[in-house]
Design a protein around this motif. Structure first.
Motif, PDB file in Angstrom:
ATOM      1  N   ASN A 113       0.810  -1.275  -0.060  1.00  0.00           N
ATOM      2  CA  ASN A 113       0.048   0.093   0.075  1.00  0.00           C
ATOM      3  C   ASN A 113       0.873   1.206   0.067  1.00  0.00           C
ATOM      4  O   ASN A 113       1.650   1.659   0.883  1.00  0.00           O
ATOM      5  N   PRO A 114       0.817   1.933  -1.174  1.00  0.00           N
ATOM      6  CA  PRO A 114       0.177   1.838  -2.274  1.00  0.00           C
ATOM      7  C   PRO A 114       0.384   0.497  -3.245  1.00  0.00           C
ATOM      8  O   PRO A 114       1.273  -0.160  -3.037  1.00  0.00           O
ATOM      9  N   ALA A 115      -0.730   0.232  -3.920  1.00  0.00           N
ATOM     10  CA  ALA A 115      -0.920  -0.961  -4.441  1.00  0.00           C
ATOM     11  C   ALA A 115      -0.590  -0.737  -6.112  1.00  0.00           C
ATOM     12  O   ALA A 115      -1.151   0.339  -6.461  1.00  0.00           O
ATOM     13  N   SER A 116      -0.504  -1.734  -6.732  1.00  0.00           N
ATOM     14  CA  SER A 116      -0.405  -1.500  -8.426  1.00  0.00           C
ATOM     15  C   SER A 116      -1.394  -2.542  -9.108  1.00  0.00           C
ATOM     16  O   SER A 116      -2.145  -2.459  -9.323  1.00  0.00           O
ATOM     17  N   THR A 117      -0.742  -3.943  -8.816  1.00  0.00           N
ATOM     18  CA  THR A 117      -1.577  -4.808  -9.553  1.00  0.00           C
ATOM     19  C   THR A 117      -2.287  -5.677  -8.737  1.00  0.00           C
ATOM     20  O   THR A 117      -3.294  -6.535  -9.018  1.00  0.00           O
ATOM     21  N   PHE A 118      -2.081  -5.770  -7.293  1.00  0.00           N
ATOM     22  CA  PHE A 118      -2.778  -6.457  -6.484  1.00  0.00           C
ATOM     23  C   PHE A 118      -2.541  -6.110  -4.887  1.00  0.00           C
ATOM     24  O   PHE A 118      -1.775  -5.219  -4.740  1.00  0.00           O
ATOM     25  N   ILE A 119      -3.459  -6.340  -3.999  1.00  0.00           N
ATOM     26  CA  ILE A 119      -3.095  -6.207  -2.728  1.00  0.00           C
ATOM     27  C   ILE A 119      -3.607  -7.546  -1.953  1.00  0.00           C
ATOM     28  O   ILE A 119      -4.545  -8.327  -2.316  1.00  0.00           O
ATOM     29  N   THR A 120      -2.947  -7.745  -1.015  1.00  0.00           N
ATOM     30  CA  THR A 120      -3.029  -8.787   0.089  1.00  0.00           C
ATOM     31  C   THR A 120      -3.885  -8.281   1.420  1.00  0.00           C
ATOM     32  O   THR A 120      -3.438  -7.515   1.943  1.00  0.00           O
ATOM     33  N   ILE A 121      -5.001  -9.056   1.667  1.00  0.00           N
ATOM     34  CA  ILE A 121      -5.468  -8.721   3.077  1.00  0.00           C
ATOM     35  C   ILE A 121      -5.104  -9.885   3.819  1.00  0.00           C
ATOM     36  O   ILE A 121      -5.346 -11.192   3.588  1.00  0.00           O
ATOM     37  N   GLU A 122      -4.389  -9.486   5.107  1.00  0.00           N
ATOM     38  CA  GLU A 122      -3.989 -10.328   6.070  1.00  0.00           C
ATOM     39  C   GLU A 122      -4.899 -10.409   7.374  1.00  0.00           C
ATOM     40  O   GLU A 122      -4.924  -9.274   8.013  1.00  0.00           O
ATOM     41  N   LEU A 123      -5.251 -11.289   8.006  1.00  0.00           N
ATOM     42  CA  LEU A 123      -6.114 -11.451   9.123  1.00  0.00           C
ATOM     43  C   LEU A 123      -5.374 -11.897  10.340  1.00  0.00           C
ATOM     44  O   LEU A 123      -4.692 -13.106   9.997  1.00  0.00           O
ATOM     45  N   VAL A 137     -14.182  -3.441   9.395  1.00  0.00           N
ATOM     46  CA  VAL A 137     -12.919  -2.640   9.399  1.00  0.00           C
ATOM     47  C   VAL A 137     -12.909  -1.963   8.140  1.00  0.00           C
ATOM     48  O   VAL A 137     -12.961  -2.537   6.989  1.00  0.00           O
ATOM     49  N   SER A 138     -12.464  -0.612   8.068  1.00  0.00           N
ATOM     50  CA  SER A 138     -12.358   0.019   7.015  1.00  0.00           C
ATOM     51  C   SER A 138     -11.002   0.716   6.858  1.00  0.00           C
ATOM     52  O   SER A 138     -10.475   1.102   7.737  1.00  0.00           O
ATOM     53  N   LYS A 139     -10.298   0.507   5.631  1.00  0.00           N
ATOM     54  CA  LYS A 139      -9.022   0.942   5.487  1.00  0.00           C
ATOM     55  C   LYS A 139      -8.753   1.734   4.152  1.00  0.00           C
ATOM     56  O   LYS A 139      -9.508   1.261   3.246  1.00  0.00           O
ATOM     57  N   LYS A 140      -8.230   2.730   4.010  1.00  0.00           N
ATOM     58  CA  LYS A 140      -7.781   3.357   2.812  1.00  0.00           C
ATOM     59  C   LYS A 140      -6.513   2.548   1.927  1.00  0.00           C
ATOM     60  O   LYS A 140      -5.759   2.193   2.645  1.00  0.00           O
ATOM     61  N   ILE A 141      -6.884   2.585   0.923  1.00  0.00           N
ATOM     62  CA  ILE A 141      -5.577   2.062  -0.161  1.00  0.00           C
ATOM     63  C   ILE A 141      -5.512   3.365  -1.220  1.00  0.00           C
ATOM     64  O   ILE A 141      -6.426   3.910  -1.622  1.00  0.00           O
ATOM     65  N   LEU A 142      -4.055   3.162  -1.671  1.00  0.00           N
ATOM     66  CA  LEU A 142      -3.880   4.072  -2.887  1.00  0.00           C
ATOM     67  C   LEU A 142      -3.433   3.379  -4.059  1.00  0.00           C
ATOM     68  O   LEU A 142      -2.728   2.343  -3.923  1.00  0.00           O
ATOM     69  N   LYS A 143      -4.229   3.326  -5.042  1.00  0.00           N
ATOM     70  CA  LYS A 143      -3.693   2.695  -6.273  1.00  0.00           C
ATOM     71  C   LYS A 143      -2.801   3.687  -7.164  1.00  0.00           C
ATOM     72  O   LYS A 143      -3.315   4.774  -7.400  1.00  0.00           O
ATOM     73  N   ARG A 144      -1.812   2.890  -7.777  1.00  0.00           N
ATOM     74  CA  ARG A 144      -1.061   3.667  -8.534  1.00  0.00           C
ATOM     75  C   ARG A 144      -0.736   3.250  -9.792  1.00  0.00           C
ATOM     76  O   ARG A 144      -1.033   1.978 -10.043  1.00  0.00           O
TER      77      ARG A 144
END
Length: 420
Positions: free
Chosen positions: A352-362, A413-420
């Motif tokens: 994060n920032p993300a490009s092609t994928f983002i992983t959610i880990e719990l 849970v709410s979180k912001k991500i930035l896509k670049r």
């Protein structure tokens, strides 16, 4: 528009978006009172302090500050009006208001009735100030030393930190004696933990500290200690069992003060690191505000402190900091802005920032669904998830800021991500 101009505009947009993204959920630091070194009563920055240390907040929102080098206890209303509650020139004298004297007072505590307790450090005494400004000596005498006893028969050695429980018992970080002491409402002083200088967990006097300077107590009677020269945060149960919060080892540099909120989060004035830190109930240590030493209001790590010595949480989720080297009282808003700080730290997103994928880990929770929303609140992606690690393809998202909402068994849970 040529390609170079377009690329430059995209770069500027990305940097502005990233800056906004980093700071929208951060803590805002402002100056509540104080300016240059000196002694002046007044409102906000018209007031002056000299090396303020301890800070506490009464139930009515009134802030009390140990104005250490001015040898006074100052009072700040909720609107920032600064006056002198007690004290005048350096010395020792019981009395009312400015007829009383202190000598380098440091730690403060306030009970449910509004009485203020003062670690009168160089006088080696614990003083009490009523709401009418009447100053008396609760315990200790002119002789520096160590002795349990009642009232003035007890002895302290440079006491610095104080806290008070719901029953009115006062606990003292007896810094020079490397012990934690207790004073009952009848003035009876005993030692609950500590012995010789060192670092050792244990029960009662089998435990060891090195120059403990800050204390806080939670709503079940557990005491937390800023074990300053050991650079650790320690914990004392109501039966006197001392342990070290494992997450504190190697994380701090001469922590001086701490405070605990109603949910059990600890906030630490990490003094020589010039930062305010939080230890969540799940043991996660993060920096709320501060970076290098200096003076700057701002958001999160853009703000600067200079040897912050005191910190206290109010009931609205704000922190007040005695910024000693800057001679100011600072306010950190939204320190408790997350509805559940612990839950927030059980969900990680990367990169994060993300490009092609983002992983959610719990961590230690389960989730059922994830939604990605644009900044207009429209759901543009939705997926059911059952794994502790879920990877989502973000290559089709346009450059910008998005909100990810994850439904878990403990809440959303709410979180912001930035896509670049």
């Amino acid at each position: 528009m040529n390609q170079i101009t377009k690329n430059n505009l995209n770069t500027i947009f990305f940097l502005l978006s990233y800056f906004y993204f980093l700071n929208t959920n951060a803590q805002t630091v402002t100056t509540f009172a104080g300016s240059t070194q000196g002694f002046v009563n007044g409102t906000g920055t018209a007031a002056q302090f000299w090396n303020p240390s301890g800070v506490v907040i009464a139930n009515d929102g009134t802030i009390y500050v140990a104005d250490t080098y001015n040898n006074r206890i100052r009072k700040i209303t909720t609107t920032g009006v600064v006056t002198t509650l007690a004290g005048s020139s350096q010395g020792f004298a019981d009395g009312t208001g400015t007829s009383a004297k202190f000598y380098s007072p440091e730690g403060l505590a306030v009970d449910i009735a509004g009485n203020v307790y003062v670690a009168d450090t160089f006088n080696n005494r614990i003083r009490k100030i009523t709401t009418a400004g009447v100053v008396t000596t609760l315990a200790g005498n002119a002789t520096q030393g160590f002795a349990d006893g009642t009232g003035t028969s007890a002895k302290f050695n440079w006491p610095q930190g104080l806290t008070v429980d719901a029953n009115g018992n006062v606990f003292v970080a007896d810094t020079g004696n490397v012990r934690i002491r207790k004073i009952t409402t009848a003035g009876v002083v005993t030692t609950i933990a500590g012995s010789s200088q060192g670092v050792a967990d244990g029960t009662g006097t089998s435990a060891q500290f090195d120059s403990p300077q800050g204390l806080a107590i939670n709503n079940i009677g557990t005491i937390f200690v800023a074990d300053t020269y050991n650079n650790r945060i320690r914990k004392i149960t109501d039966t006197g069992v001392v342990t070290t919060l494992a997450e504190s080892i190697g994380q701090f540099y001469y922590p001086h003060s701490l405070t605990v909120d109603s949910t059990g989060n600890l906030f630490v004035a990490d003094t020589e690191n010039n930062r305010i830190r939080i230890i969540t109930t799940s043991g996660v240590v993060t920096t709320l505000a501060g970076s290098t030493g200096g003076y700057a209001d701002g958001i999160g790590t853009l703000a600067q402190f200079n040897v912050p010595a005191g910190v206290f949480a109010d009931t609205a989720g704000n922190l007040f900091v005695s910024d000693s080297g800057n001679n100011r009282i600072r306010k950190i808003t939204n320190a408790l802005s997350a509805t559940n700080f612990q839950l927030e730290n059980q969900v990680s997103l990367y990169p994060n920032p993300a490009s092609t994928f983002i992983t959610i880990e719990l961590k230690d929770i389960t989730a059922s669904n994830v939604n990605i929303l644009d900044m207009n609140g429209r759901i543009i992606y939705s997926e059911n998830i059952i794994e502790n690690n879920t990877t989502i393809n973000t290559s089709n998202l346009e450059t910008g800021i998005y909100l990810i909402q994850i439904a878990t068994d403990k809440g959303t849970v709410s979180k912001k991500i930035l896509k670049r």
